[in-house]
Design an enzyme around this catalytic site. Structure first.
Site, PDB file in Angstrom:
ATOM      1  NE  ARG A  73      -2.512  -0.898   3.560  1.00 32.26           N
ATOM      2  CZ  ARG A  73      -3.248  -0.348   4.526  1.00 32.26           C
ATOM      3  NH1 ARG A  73      -4.441   0.126   4.274  1.00 32.26           N
ATOM      4  NH2 ARG A  73      -2.780  -0.298   5.760  1.00 32.26           N
ATOM      5  CE  LYS A 103       2.873  -7.463   5.200  1.00 35.52           C
ATOM      6  NZ  LYS A 103       2.923  -6.007   5.170  1.00 35.52           N
ATOM      7  NE  ARG A 158       2.820   0.333  11.820  1.00 34.42           N
ATOM      8  CZ  ARG A 158       2.224   0.018  10.663  1.00 34.42           C
ATOM      9  NH1 ARG A 158       1.197  -0.832  10.674  1.00 34.42           N
ATOM     10  NH2 ARG A 158       2.648   0.487   9.527  1.00 34.42           N
TER      11      ARG A 158
HETATM   12  P1  ATP Z   1       0.121  -1.616   6.988  1.00 32.27           P
HETATM   13  O1  ATP Z   1      -0.228  -1.941   8.376  1.00 32.27           O
HETATM   14  O2  ATP Z   1      -0.094  -0.168   6.656  1.00 32.27           O
HETATM   15  O3  ATP Z   1      -0.484  -2.537   5.998  1.00 32.27           O
HETATM   16  P2  ATP Z   1       2.713  -2.615   6.175  1.00 32.27           P
HETATM   17  O4  ATP Z   1       4.074  -2.085   6.562  1.00 32.27           O
HETATM   18  O5  ATP Z   1       2.435  -4.033   6.473  1.00 32.27           O
HETATM   19  O6  ATP Z   1       1.700  -1.700   6.930  1.00 32.27           O
HETATM   20  P3  ATP Z   1       1.940  -3.044   3.387  1.00 32.27           P
HETATM   21  O7  ATP Z   1       1.757  -2.023   2.331  1.00 32.27           O
HETATM   22  O8  ATP Z   1       0.782  -3.873   3.780  1.00 32.27           O
HETATM   23  O9  ATP Z   1       2.518  -2.268   4.648  1.00 32.27           O
HETATM   24  O10 ATP Z   1       3.105  -4.027   2.924  1.00 32.27           O
HETATM   25  C1  ATP Z   1       4.350  -3.552   2.508  1.00 32.27           C
HETATM   26  C2  ATP Z   1       5.374  -3.853   3.590  1.00 32.27           C
HETATM   27  O11 ATP Z   1       5.452  -5.257   3.819  1.00 32.27           O
HETATM   28  C3  ATP Z   1       6.796  -3.473   3.172  1.00 32.27           C
HETATM   29  O12 ATP Z   1       7.066  -2.124   3.489  1.00 32.27           O
HETATM   30  C4  ATP Z   1       7.666  -4.448   3.974  1.00 32.27           C
HETATM   31  O13 ATP Z   1       7.866  -3.993   5.288  1.00 32.27           O
HETATM   32  C5  ATP Z   1       6.786  -5.675   4.075  1.00 32.27           C
HETATM   33  N1  ATP Z   1       7.120  -6.706   3.040  1.00 32.27           N
HETATM   34  C6  ATP Z   1       7.563  -6.526   1.779  1.00 32.27           C
HETATM   35  N2  ATP Z   1       7.709  -7.692   1.137  1.00 32.27           N
HETATM   36  C7  ATP Z   1       7.334  -8.656   2.017  1.00 32.27           C
HETATM   37  C8  ATP Z   1       7.257 -10.070   1.951  1.00 32.27           C
HETATM   38  N3  ATP Z   1       7.573 -10.771   0.868  1.00 32.27           N
HETATM   39  N4  ATP Z   1       6.843 -10.717   3.080  1.00 32.27           N
HETATM   40  C9  ATP Z   1       6.497 -10.056   4.194  1.00 32.27           C
HETATM   41  N5  ATP Z   1       6.544  -8.716   4.318  1.00 32.27           N
HETATM   42  C10 ATP Z   1       6.950  -8.022   3.246  1.00 32.27           C
END
Ligand code: ATP
Length: 327
Positions: free
Chosen positions: A125, A190, A324
């Protein structure tokens, strides 16, 4: 990428997939190309995140055996009448690929999917990137038509998270949680991300692209590319994962849940979603213009997040908000 490069890379991978050593000379002979060309093709795959190394006197070897996505196998695995699944080698982003097809007015059947072995510009995002190394994960985009219009999209993103949780629990015994509105967690890390993109009018039907990045087997060096804890199915499940089977299962599960959503909306999913909620009854901070701290009380009938603060219980909507852990 030229057709020749693509064919040569696929052929090389066909040999190397079992994780054994193969000499550059032998590979060159099989393909009828030079050893330098072999080295160049493999180097290109390495640039796309494939774990591959060479040992003098022994040749090349993959860090892990891999199983390539195979359009024919996928087709055989799909139940009759399923929408098409297109397999790409290396692409910019599977969401972009579907978007381009929509913009070119290609007729897509709802449920149509594009998967790729690697993405060079995988997206999260708000311009964040999704690390998409070659050959081990799932980069999956599905076309869907939302008859209720854009307003229903909030709940739809949650329903997709729920479909992934159901699937991973039923088929791979992995207990997942959804971090509202778009991330899937396992063991507190994640595991997958969802990116729903849409085009259309606010109150009439709209076209949706549902992007899912699901980690199946992350290469060792991945932590250099990701700034938060992450995990993969290879770590979380004791079962062998066949990616071709997983692609088909994911399409089936998504289409079933989306059909249910189109018919009845999000309300019927609220209770189930709240069971999968990562932050249920925990202190959270909602990252809005002015951050809001409180206790997460799940979601409402539209998929908005309910937060209880010292003063009130309020519900917040919007695909651009983030949660968060608080406290
Ligand atoms: P939000 O809570 O806003 O969704 P988020 O940091 O999880 O926050 P996203 O846009 O959902 O943001 O996902 C992008 C983020 O996920 C990246 O900035 C990185 O930190 C993480 N990311 C990128 N690639 C991967 C992956 N293959 N597996 C897990 N995490 C990843």
């Amino acid at each position: 990428m030229s057709k020749t490069s693509l064919l040569c890379q696929r052929q090389l991978l066909h040999y190397l997939a079992d994780g054994d050593f193969y000499s550059g000379q032998w590979l060159a002979e099989q393909l009828g190309i030079s050893r330098t060309a072999v080295a160049n093709y493999l180097n290109e795959l390495k640039q796309h995140g494939l774990g591959i190394f060479s040992v003098k006197g022994r040749g090349y070897k993959l860090a892990h055996a891999i199983q390539l996505l195979d359009a024919n196998k996928i087709k055989i695995l799909q139940p009759a009448g399923s929408a098409q699944i297109l397999v790409q080698h290396v692409t910019d982003s599977t969401n972009c690929q579907l978007l381009q097809r929509l913009q070119a007015a290609q007729v897509l059947e709802p449920g149509s999917v594009i998967v790729a072995e690697a993405q060079t510009a995988g997206r999260g995002r708000r311009g964040r990137s999704w690390y998409s190394p070659f050959g081990t994960n799932l980069y999956f985009s599905c076309y869907w038509r939302l008859e209720q219009g854009v307003a229903a999209a909030m709940g739809l993103s949650l329903v997709i998270g729920l479909a992934i949780c159901r699937l991973l629990k039923q088929q791979y015994q992995v207990e997942c949680k959804v971090k509202w509105p778009n991330d899937i967690y396992a063991s507190g890390k994640k595991l997958a991300g969802i990116l729903v993109e849409l085009s259309g009018q606010a109150d009439s039907g709209c076209d949706l692209i549902i992007g899912i990045g699901l980690n199946v087997g992350m290469p060792e060096q991945s932590q250099l590319h990701i700034d938060q804890p992450f995990t993969d199915l290879r770590t979380e499940s004791s079962q062998q994962i066949d990616r071709n089977v997983l692609v088909v299962q994911l399409q089936q599960q998504l289409v079933a849940v989306l059909q249910e959503f189109n018919q009845s909306g999000f309300a019927r999913f609220v209770n189930e979603f709240n069971q999968y909620d990562l932050y249920a009854n925990r202190e959270v901070c909602l990252m809005a213009k002015t951050p809001i701290s409180g206790i997460c009380r799940g979601v409402d009938k539209q998929g908005g997040i309910i937060i209880e603060t010292a003063d009130a219980i309020d519900t917040y909507y919007g695909g651009e908000l983030s949660l968060r852990a608080g406290g």
